[in-house]
Each structure stands twice: as structure tokens, then as C-alpha cells.
Design a protein around this motif. Structure first.
Motif, mmCIF file in Angstrom:
data_model
loop_
_atom_site.group_PDB
_atom_site.id
_atom_site.type_symbol
_atom_site.label_atom_id
_atom_site.label_comp_id
_atom_site.label_asym_id
_atom_site.label_seq_id
_atom_site.Cartn_x
_atom_site.Cartn_y
_atom_site.Cartn_z
ATOM 1 N N ILE A 802 39.847 41.348 49.725
ATOM 2 C CA ILE A 802 38.345 40.401 49.996
ATOM 3 C C ILE A 802 38.535 39.299 48.921
ATOM 4 O O ILE A 802 38.601 39.518 48.079
ATOM 5 N N VAL A 803 37.910 38.034 49.940
ATOM 6 C CA VAL A 803 37.497 36.590 49.267
ATOM 7 C C VAL A 803 36.085 36.738 48.665
ATOM 8 O O VAL A 803 35.011 36.953 49.312
ATOM 9 N N LEU A 867 38.643 50.685 47.934
ATOM 10 C CA LEU A 867 38.220 50.374 46.821
ATOM 11 C C LEU A 867 37.904 48.840 47.590
ATOM 12 O O LEU A 867 36.958 48.522 46.499
ATOM 13 N N ALA A 868 38.465 48.422 48.735
ATOM 14 C CA ALA A 868 37.479 46.558 48.774
ATOM 15 C C ALA A 868 36.024 47.052 48.755
ATOM 16 O O ALA A 868 35.612 46.255 49.018
ATOM 17 N N SER A 883 33.297 41.161 54.396
ATOM 18 C CA SER A 883 35.469 40.600 55.273
ATOM 19 C C SER A 883 36.209 41.223 54.403
ATOM 20 O O SER A 883 36.353 40.782 52.980
ATOM 21 N N ILE A 884 37.369 42.265 54.992
ATOM 22 C CA ILE A 884 37.732 42.356 54.508
ATOM 23 C C ILE A 884 39.498 42.569 54.858
ATOM 24 O O ILE A 884 39.540 42.568 56.276
ATOM 25 N N THR A 885 40.813 42.210 54.254
ATOM 26 C CA THR A 885 41.858 42.375 54.869
ATOM 27 C C THR A 885 42.822 43.433 54.503
ATOM 28 O O THR A 885 43.012 43.499 52.873
ATOM 29 N N LYS A 886 43.024 44.075 55.176
ATOM 30 C CA LYS A 886 44.458 44.985 54.972
ATOM 31 C C LYS A 886 45.531 44.312 55.644
ATOM 32 O O LYS A 886 45.822 43.907 56.681
#
Length: 931
Positions: A802-803, A867-868, A883-886
Motif C-alpha cells: 500500500i502506498v 495485513l495491508a 488502495s492495495i496491490t498484490k
């Protein structure tokens, strides 16, 4: 008384009549008539006088009539009344200079008993015309020593010399002289020359000079407009043109050509149309150069129809105009129309030139039978007598190189005969890029070393191309050694190639050292290194490097495009927004820099913000097929299949023809959204309507479409009937469908094919293992894990990031390394309790280990996605989306958990996994659980 006898002399024997005739021809600028008249005078033994003889010598100089001019010099050498005249001697000096005989001119000049300013000007201007700029300055110093004052002609020549020598100091001294002697206010040519000089250094200084000029003509305005165009300030160029009209300066055809170019670069067809109307009003549209420029402008600004209409309205068309129209079709993606126009051109009897062949050769690789078309074009070139044309040969070499057709490339190379360094380099590059012929690249390099021309910097760049793995490090080092040993110029491009070679071959330290120690780094050097980091999956390093770059050098649109791709890879929307703002502040023109606009669309789409992607797309004054592809792909990734199909239909209505990539994007969109019938229709139309031969990736998309939609039998049948052998991507698509529907028997059959093609890809074993684990076949899972261990293959770890405020926070399953780890797990525990009360039931099937339920619960609890999410809820301001990326596919349990959390906390959660977006809002996912 004796009466005087009257003698009648024929008028043709009066020298004054002949001299008058020569002066009349000189007024009409008819040099051939001047020399013809002199020839008649010579036959009758009559010599011109000292006023007309210079006119004859000027005509000889302009026509490069060397022998005639030399004979005149010899004839007048015996006539003291003529050779002693300063005007005649000056004319002789001028003649020799114009014909390139500077030493002869100097000899005549040195023998002159007296000289005037015109004589000195002839010598100084002659040196400039012969590119002897330093000699011109030396003559000027001698002129000053003999107390002659420079006039406007002198300073114009001196400024040209200073500009070519990039001698700013001397140029400024000349400028000072002009100011002291008022030359700027007497002759507009002086001001124009000053503009040209300063434009080589700084457009702002040139602008200041322009503002102070007392006399400005169309040439001065044109020079300033050109200056702005040369530095990419097309908006300024257009503003200056507008001021020119306000000031009542009548523009000429050069002005119109420049302004048309500015409209093209600014990306404004509306403005271009107004300039077109002005050209018609001023009767400039008979000038084919202007028509040509208008055709190019309309095509570059997305108004291909206007290009076609203008082209069709011209009755007399030269080969340059045909080339421009063919090129317009090519640039707009209308390859078949370009080929049809080429055929029409030949039918009308217009002989193609080397540029025509070069334009057509560029599109051969995009045609269904590209290689066949290239060979046909090659044959046409031979029939047209162009086979030994180096430029054409090099163009064909490039096409065969792009097609990896080494045999044909070699044939063209031998046909050229007198191959130049570009021919050698292109052949080496063709061999270097061909998997089977990489060794031959070194062989040809060896032959080139023994021949003429010798290898140069671009040769080394070409031969370094295959050195892209650790095994090639020593070979790459040997080429580096050759460069040092033979003292080849290490320009920024070669330094970049060497840097890339070391980094690609695993020696990053040497690569970075080469880059850091190189003193003449340019934009290409920086862009190359940033691209290299991105290609090697080091997007974060690329971003850091960009931050270093902007402290040392102004980036260009290419830099921003490169860095945007790193933002896309990391789903770093905040950094992407910053880059977008940067382009706006730097006034990068989205109309002209269409590739930059397309990159922004892609970045926003892949970073989860389709609203911004749509906004940019709608504001584009012109679009190309890449723009449409970016939107269709974006809609597909976001699960908006119907919007993707609407965009596809609108694209067709707007006259764009889909290409191979369009169909990949459209088929993927259908696959993500379950639009099976529509996807199959698209695949059929691709072949039958648009005549595009499907690649393996298209077959993989259809296999994914059918198998994901539950039609596994039909998908298997489709693959078995493929006209080309399926590759790993096709079998993997089928295996993915087996995972969705727990088809273990079919999965076993498919995996045999897949593992045969890719025995060392750990992802294939993991996918099959997951299918067995979900079905509870733990013995099969253990066998696969043993195979992985035996082969030394490792599963790529799943990670989510996550940013927040520009910082990337990355998590792995069970991760406790983060500084806020305790708070994250406490938040996650609280969330887990709350969502369970809301109906969430952990799905233990997604734990791919044979162990007790309690252990499985622990594993599920600390998945990286969870967790994110917990970290985001702690640190992202209230109400803002998380906003999360995997890097891998989201697991089913995390998918269900995310839905419940979005409802519980009333926050939007956007998660991009390895293939698509999941947007969770109030307990519902945008994928509608079809993923």
C-alpha cells in the motif's frame, strides 16, 4: 577642301550595347543569358567594361561555371585597365570563393594593390561559405588592422561564423559593434543574423534582441518563430505569429510553412484549418511544399479525413505529396489504405523514390503477410533500379532485421555492394536480435574490423544487444576492451549501452559506476538507466533514480513515460498524480505528446482511477489506436466489460481499425466479465472481418474465456483444433479454469502438456498443487512439493503493498517486520471479531497445507492482503479509499473478508491483484464474484 568620309559601324560592334544587354539580364537574374551574351562578345573580340565584368563573374559563380570563370580571369589578367580595377578583382575573389577554390581566391586577394570593404567582405563571406569559419575571423582581424570598418554584410558573415563555432564571446563583441554603429537600425539582415546566432545558445536572449530590433521584416519574424519551434515551444511560436499579423507584417510562404508545423506540434487541427484558409487567401496553396505540410499537419492532429480531402483536391501531385499521404495513413494505423494508395501511385505512373520504399517497408511487419510484402517491395526496388541505393538498402535491412529474417538481410547487404557503416551496423543488429544467429553477429563484427569502414560507436551498441544475461558478461567486457583499445568515442549512447550490458549481466556495480563517472550524461543516458531498472523489475529503484535525475537535469516526455510505467507496476497512484502535475507545470503538450497522454491513461487505469483515465481520454484533441486500446484494457481490468465493448464500438465508428493488441484487450475484458458469446463474436470478426491472423495470446484469451465461464469441454476442444501448436499460456489458461471448477482429472491431463513446455516454471506446479489442495488430494500436493524441491524451484512469495504519502509499505503472509506490526495485528484481530459477527466465515479451503484447522486459521488470519488492509485503516485518513496491490491472485477467503470489512467500516477498498481490480463497496465486489 577635303570632305570627311562617314563610316557606318554596325550597332553590334558597340561595347556599350553589349554591356547594356548584360545589365538587363542581370536585372532579370538570368545567369545563363549573361554567359551566353559574354560568349558572343568574346567571339567578336569585345570585352565587357569594369562595371559589367563583375556581373559575368557572379553568373559564373552562381552556375559553378568553373572553367569559363577561370578563362575570364586569365583573359583580363593582361588588361591592366580591368585587372587593376578593385571591383573586377573583388568579383574574381568572389567567383573563386563561390566555386570552393579558397586558396585561389586568397592568391588574387593578396595581389590586390588596393582593397575596399567589399573586397574584404568577399573574402570573409567566401570563408564562411566554404565552412572555414576560423579563417573568416582571422580575415576580419586583418581587416580591422588595416583600419577598415565592418558594414552590415561583414557582420552578417561574422555572426554566421561565430554561430557555427559556438563562439559566444566573439559573437557578443560583434553585437556590441552593431549597437555602437547603429547597424541594427539600418539593415534588417543584421538583426536576423543576430537572432540566428543567439538562437544557437538561448532562445530568451534571441527574444530580447528581437524586441530591440528597429527594423524587422518577414525573415526576422520567421527566424524567431523557427527558434521557438526548435526548442519545442510551439505555443510561443503561434503567439509570435499572431503578433506578426497584428503588427501588419505580411507573411511569406516560409512563415506559413513554419506556422503549419507549429499547429501540428501543438496538436490543434482547428488552428491548422485557420492557417490553411489564410494560405488559400494569400494564394500560397499552389506551392506543393505548403500543401505537403498541410497534409502532414492534418494527419498528425488526428484529422486524417482533412488530409485525404486536401490530397484529393490537388490535380498535380509530385512524389513527395504521395509520400506524405501514404505516411499519413501509416501513422494513423490504416495500413491497408496506405498499400492501396501506393498501388494507385504506381498505376498513375508516379515513380516511387527511396523515401516511398522506406515508408512502405516500415509497415511490412504489420501486414498479415509482412515478409512476403517486404520481398515484393524489395523486388520492386530492384526493378526501379534502386537496388544499389544505400538508403533504400538500409531501410530494407531494417525491415528484415525486425522480421528476424537473417537470410534476406544478408542478401540485401551483399546487393548494396559499397556498404556503409550503417549497413554493417544494421546487419550486425539483425544477427544480434536473432536467437539462432547471435554468434554470427560477432563473426560479422570480426569481418568489419578487417574491412573499411571500421566499427564505430553504434557498431558496438549493436553487437552488445545480445549481452543480456550473466553468461554473456565476459563477451560484453571484451567489447568494452575493444572500445578502450581502439580509442572509440564513448558518446552518451555507447556509455548507456555499456551500462545496460553490465546491469543486465548481473554486474550492477560496474554499470552504475560507468554511469556515475561519465561526465557528459544526457537525457538518453538517464532515460536508458531508468528503463533498465523497470525492465529488471526494479520499479522502486527507478523512482528513486528519477528523483536524483530531476535535481540534475530537466526530464523530457520520454522520461516521464518511463517513470509512469514504474508507477503503473507499483500501483503508486500518488506518485503518478505528482508526475501528471509535473507535466502540466512543464507545459508538455498532450496534443503533440500523444504517447505521454496514453501512458497517463494506462497509469490511471492500472492504478485504480478509471475516472481520471476517462477524463484525459475525453480531452484528447486527437487519439490513436493506442489510446483506444488503453481504455478498453482499463475497462476490462476493472470488470466493466460492457463499457469496454461500448468503447470498441465507438472506436470503429470513429474510423479506427482495431489491431492485434485491441483484440487482446477486448477478449480479456469479455473473459473478466463472463461475456462469452460477445468474446467469441469478437474472435470471429478479428479473423473474418479485420483479416488479423490470431497469435497464441489470442487463442489463450479464448481458452480463458471458455474455461473461466465453465465450458471446459468446449475450451479443450477449441485448443485441440488450433491451427498452431498451443504454448504454455494456452494450457495455463485451461488449467486456471480447472482451478475455478475443481476439475482435477482434466487438470492432470493439461498439466502434463504444460510441464512438458515449461518444466522450470514454479508457478505451473503451484497452480496444479492448489487445485489438488482445494480437492483435499494431499498426497498429490506432497508429490508436487517434492518435485519443486528436487528441481530447486521456489514459489514466488505472495506480497501486498500500500502506498501512503509516497512511501511503499509491503507485507508478506505472517509478516511482523513492520514498525507498526503490533498495531496492525491488534486492528486485524478487532476487524476479524467484528466481521465474524456480521456473517463472515473463514474459508479454510484456501489454506493449502495439510494441517489442523487451528493452524489453518492462523495462516488465514495473517495473509498479506489482510495485513495491508489493517495498516491502511490505521493510516489512511477517514473516508478515503484503501488502495492495495498484490503481486499474485487474491485468495478466495481474503476476497470474502474484504467484502465484509468494506461494509463494516463503510470504506471503499480497491485491490489490484495479478490480473484485475476488485473494488469492494458496502459488502459487494465489482467483479460480482466472477474472477
Amino acid at each position: 577642301m577635303e570632305v570627311p568620309v562617314s563610316v557606318n559601324i554596325h550597332p553590334s560592334l558597340y561595347p556599350s550595347n553589349w554591356n547594356s544587354t548584360i545589365k538587363h539580364h542581370a536585372k532579370l537574374r538570368n545567369d545563363r543569358a549573361i554567359i551566353s551574351t559574354y560568349t558572343q562578345m568574346e567571339a567578336m573580340g569585345i570585352l565587357p567594361d569594369s562595371t559589367t565584368l563583375p556581373l559575368v563573374l557572379k553568373a559564373c559563380g552562381r552556375l559553378k561555371a568553373i572553367e569559363r570563370g577561370k578563362k575570364i580571369h586569365k583573359d583580363v589578367s593582361t588588361r591592366k585597365d580591368l585587372i587593376g580595377d578593385v571591383r573586377v578583382r573583388t568579383a574574381v575573389v568572389d567567383f573563386y570563393c563561390k566555386c570552393g577554390f579558397l586558396e585561389d581566391a586568397r592568391h588574387v586577394f593578396d595581389e590586390m594593390p588596393e582593397r575596399d570593404v567589399v573586397s574584404w567582405n568577399a573574402m570573409i563571406s567566401g570563408c564562411v561559405a566554404c565552412c572555414e569559419y576560423e579563417k573568416a575571423l582571422l580575415f576580419f582581424r586583418e581587416m580591422r588592422e588595416e583600419s577598415f570598418e565592418a558594414n552590415s554584410v561583414t557582420v552578417v558573415a561574422l555572426l554566421l561564423a561565430c554561430g557555427e563555432l559556438l563562439d559566444l564571446r566573439t559573437g557578443k563583441e560583434v553585437h556590441g559593434y552593431c549597437l555602437r554603429n547603429g547597424l541594427l537600425y539600418l539593415d534588417p539582415h543584421v538583426g536576423t543574423a543576430l537572432l540566428g546566432f543567439y538562437l544557437r545558445f538561448d532562445v530568451r536572449i534571441a527574444c530580447a534582441v528581437f524586441e530591440t530590433m528597429g527594423l524587422r521584416n518577414a525573415v526576422s519574424w520567421n527566424a524567431m518563430i523557427t527558434g521557438y519551434l526548435d526548442v519545442g515551444k510551439c505555443k510561443k511560436a503561434l503567439e509570435l505569429f499572431s503578433q506578426m499579423l497584428i503588427d501588419g507584417i505580411r507573411c511569406d510562404n516560409v512563415t506559413i510553412l513554419l506556422v503549419i508545423q507549429a499547429c501540428a506540434e501543438f496538436g490543434s487541427p482547428k488552428l491548422g484549418m485557420q492557417v490553411h484558409q489564410m494560405a488559400i487567401k494569400l494564394d500560397f496553396c499552389k506551392d506543393l511544399y505548403i500543401v505537403n505540410s498541410l497534409v502532414n499537419m492534418y494527419s498528425k492532429t488526428g484529422s486524417l479525413r482533412s488530409s485525404c480531402d486536401l490530397f484529393g483536391s490537388i490535380s498535380t501531385r509530385d512524389v513527395a505529396l504521395w509520400n506524405s499521404m501514404i505516411s499519413a495513413y501509416v501513422e494513423s494505423g490504416f495500413i491497408e489504405d496506405a498499400m492501396s494508395l501506393f498501388a494507385e501511385m504506381r498505376f498513375e505512373g508516379i515513380k516511387a523514390d527511396e523515401r516511398t520504399i522506406a515508408i512502405i517497408s516500415r509497415v511490412c511487419e504489420d501486414l498479415p503477410n509482412g515478409l512476403l510484402n517486404c520481398r515484393s517491395l524489395h523486388g520492386y526496388g530492384i526493378k526501379s533500379g534502386l537496388e544499389r541505393n544505400k538508403h533504400l538498402g538500409n531501410a530494407l535491412l531494417s525491415v528484415y532485421a525486425a522480421q528476424s529474417c537473417v537470410k534476406d538481410a544478408k542478401k540485401v547487404f551483399h546487393e548494396i555492394g559499397d556498404a556503409d557503416v550503417i549497413s554493417w551496423n544494421t546487419l550486425i543488429l539483425a544477427l544480434a536480435h536473432s536467437y539462432e544467429s547471435k554468434g554470427q553477429a560477432c563473426e560479422i563484427f570480426g569481418k568489419m574490423r578487417e574491412s573499411d569502414p571500421k566499427p564505430n560507436s553504434p557498431t558496438i551498441i549493436s553487437v552488445l544487444a545480445p549481452c543480456a544475461a550473466e553468461a554473456f558478461l565476459n563477451i560484453g567486457r571484451s567489447f568494452h576492451g575493444y572500445v578502450i583499445k581502439h580509442n572509440l568515442e564513448i558518446d552518451p549512447s555507447l556509455n548507456s549501452a555499456l551500462t545496460e550490458m553490465y546491469m543486465n549481466c548481473g554486474d550492477e556495480a560496474t554499470g552504475r559506476n560507468l554511469f556515475e563517472r561519465y561526465g557528459d550524461k544526457d537525457l538518453i543516458s538517464w532515460n536508458s538507466l531508468i528503463s533498465n531498472y523497470i525492465r529488471n523489475d526494479k520499479a522502486h529503484e527507478a523512482l528513486l533514480f528519477f528523483q536524483q535525475m530531476i535535481s540534475e537535469m530537466e526530464p523530457n516526455p520520454v522520461t516521464v513515460i518511463n517513470v509512469l510505467s514504474s508507477c503503473t507496476h507499483l500501483a503508486n497512484l500518488p506518485q503518478g498524480l505528482c508526475l501528471h502535475a509535473y507535466t502540466v507545470r512543464r507545459e508538455f503538450s498532450m496534443g503533440f505528446e500523444l504517447s505521454l497522454a496514453n501512458s497517463l491513461i494506462t497509469m490511471y487505469a492500472r492504478c485504480g482511477n478509471m475516472q481520471y483515465a476517462e477524463k484525459i481520454f475525453k480531452t484528447l484533441s486527437r487519439k490513436n489506436i493506442v489510446s483506444w486500446n488503453a481504455m478498453i484494457s482499463g475497462y476490462g481490468m476493472h470488470g466493466r466489460g460492457h463499457d469496454a465493448m461500448l468503447a470498441f464500438s465507438q472506436m470503429l465508428e470513429d474510423g479506427f481499425k482495431p489491431n492485434s493488441i485491441t483484440f487482446i484487450s477486448a477478449l480479456s475484458a469479455c473473459s473478466h466479465c463472463g461475456l462469452i458469446e460477445k468474446g467469441l463474436q469478437l474472435f470471429t470478426s478479428m479473423v473474418q472481418e479485420f483479416y488479423i491472423t490470431p497469435d497464441l495470446i489470442h487463442y489463450a484469451c479464448v481458452a480463458d474465456l471458455l474455461s473461466r465461464g465453465g465450458s471446459l469441454g468446449e475450451a479443450m476442444k477449441f485448443v485441440e483444433l488450433m491451427p498452431i501448436a498451443p504454448d504454455a499460456s494456452v494450457w495455463r489458461a485451461l488449467l486456471g479454469g480447472c482451478r475455478v471448477y475443481s476439475e482435477t482429472k482434466l487438470a492432470r491431463r493439461i498439466s502434463e502438456k504444460l510441464l512438458e513446455l515449461e518444466p522450470t516454471n514454479p508457478g505451473n506446479y503451484i497452480l496444479l498443487s492448489n487445485i489438488y489442495a482445494a480437492a483435499g488430494l494431499w498426497s498429490e500436493v506432497n508429490k508436487l512439493r517434492a518435485v519443486l524441491e528436487e528441481k530447486g524451484l521456489k514459489k514466488p512469495p505472495g506480497k501486498s503493498w500500500i502506498v501512503i504519502r509516497g512511501d511503499i509499505h509491503c507485507f508478506k503472509a505472517g509478516d511482523k517486520s513492520h514498525a507498526q506490526s503490533d498495531a496492525i495485528y491488534a486492528k486485524l484481530s478487532s476487524l476479524m471479531s467484528s466481521v465474524k459477527e456480521g456473517g463472515y466465515i473463514p474459508d479454510l479451503r484456501w489454506v493449502l497445507h495439510d494441517e489442523e484447522d487451528e493452524e489453518k486459521m492462523k495462516r488465514l488470519f495473517s495473509h498479506s492482503e489482510k495485513l495491508a488492509i489493517a495498516y491502511g485503516l490505521i493510516n489512511v485518513s477517514s473516508g478515503a479509499p484503501i488502495s492495495i496491490t498484490k503481486n499474485l491472485r487474491i485468495c478466495g477467503d481474503c476476497h470474502e473478508f474484504s467484502k465484509h470489512v468494506s461494509k463494516l467500516v463503510q470504506r471503499e477498498i480497491v485491490l489490484r491483484d495479478g490480473s484485475r481490480f476488485h473494488r469492494f463497496v458496502n459488502g459487494v465486489c465489482s467483479c460480482k464474484d466472477y474472477w
